[in-house]
Design a protein around this motif. Sequence first.
Motif, PDB file in Angstrom:
ATOM      1  N   GLY A  16       0.804  -1.221   0.000  1.00 33.06           N
ATOM      2  CA  GLY A  16       0.000   0.000   0.000  1.00 33.06           C
ATOM      3  C   GLY A  16       0.832   1.262   0.000  1.00 33.06           C
ATOM      4  N   LEU A  17       2.044   1.181  -0.542  1.00 33.98           N
ATOM      5  CA  LEU A  17       2.953   2.328  -0.552  1.00 33.98           C
ATOM      6  C   LEU A  17       2.941   3.029  -1.910  1.00 33.98           C
ATOM      7  N   THR A  18       3.012   4.333  -1.865  1.00 38.30           N
ATOM      8  CA  THR A  18       3.092   5.139  -3.081  1.00 38.30           C
ATOM      9  C   THR A  18       4.560   5.423  -3.391  1.00 38.30           C
ATOM     10  N   TYR A  19       4.793   6.028  -4.559  1.00 37.14           N
ATOM     11  CA  TYR A  19       6.154   6.486  -4.879  1.00 37.14           C
ATOM     12  C   TYR A  19       6.631   7.461  -3.813  1.00 37.14           C
ATOM     13  N   GLU A  20       5.730   8.339  -3.402  1.00 36.65           N
ATOM     14  CA  GLU A  20       6.075   9.351  -2.392  1.00 36.65           C
ATOM     15  C   GLU A  20       6.482   8.691  -1.077  1.00 36.65           C
ATOM     16  N   SER A  54      14.404  -4.156   2.635  1.00 37.57           N
ATOM     17  CA  SER A  54      13.968  -4.125   4.027  1.00 37.57           C
ATOM     18  C   SER A  54      12.573  -3.507   4.156  1.00 37.57           C
ATOM     19  N   ILE A  55      12.348  -2.406   3.479  1.00 36.23           N
ATOM     20  CA  ILE A  55      11.046  -1.733   3.509  1.00 36.23           C
ATOM     21  C   ILE A  55       9.962  -2.671   2.991  1.00 36.23           C
ATOM     22  N   LEU A  56      10.278  -3.414   1.943  1.00 36.84           N
ATOM     23  CA  LEU A  56       9.294  -4.299   1.320  1.00 36.84           C
ATOM     24  C   LEU A  56       9.312  -5.710   1.913  1.00 36.84           C
ATOM     25  N   ASN A  57      10.169  -5.900   2.909  1.00 34.64           N
ATOM     26  CA  ASN A  57      10.241  -7.169   3.645  1.00 34.64           C
ATOM     27  C   ASN A  57      10.522  -8.380   2.739  1.00 34.64           C
ATOM     28  N   LYS A  58      11.499  -8.210   1.869  1.00 36.34           N
ATOM     29  CA  LYS A  58      11.927  -9.267   0.954  1.00 36.34           C
ATOM     30  C   LYS A  58      13.452  -9.310   0.939  1.00 36.34           C
ATOM     31  N   PRO A  59      14.036 -10.449   0.583  1.00 35.14           N
ATOM     32  CA  PRO A  59      15.498 -10.485   0.440  1.00 35.14           C
ATOM     33  C   PRO A  59      15.941  -9.666  -0.773  1.00 35.14           C
ATOM     34  N   VAL A  60      17.123  -9.105  -0.702  1.00 32.52           N
ATOM     35  CA  VAL A  60      17.639  -8.264  -1.785  1.00 32.52           C
ATOM     36  C   VAL A  60      17.600  -8.994  -3.126  1.00 32.52           C
ATOM     37  N   GLY A  61      17.987 -10.246  -3.141  1.00 34.76           N
ATOM     38  CA  GLY A  61      18.036 -11.011  -4.384  1.00 34.76           C
ATOM     39  C   GLY A  61      16.694 -11.177  -5.061  1.00 34.76           C
TER      40      GLY A  61
END
Length: 82
Positions: A16-20, A54-61
């Motif tokens: 639910g995040l915007t570009y902003e 981290s923000i999206l709670n996923k591994p970098v890869g």
Amino acid sequence: MLVYSDKLREERKKKGLTYEAMAYKLGYKSKSTYRYIELGKTIPKLNVMTEIASILNKPVGYFFNLEVQEYGTKYDRNQKPS
């Protein structure tokens, strides 16, 4: 290194995040800075890649195809072994 823009967009929207909002969380003054990353027009540095993951709670890869070249052989970690 290739950024998987579709995955970035999909996970951002799931949260639910915007570009902003992403730009703000990353400390950018303008949404365009993050938007260019998501569109693949800008390749982020490792610290930014890590923060986005981290923000999206996923591994970098999950978001980035990291290619490593060693001793003249190119290795793509997303390619299945033959």
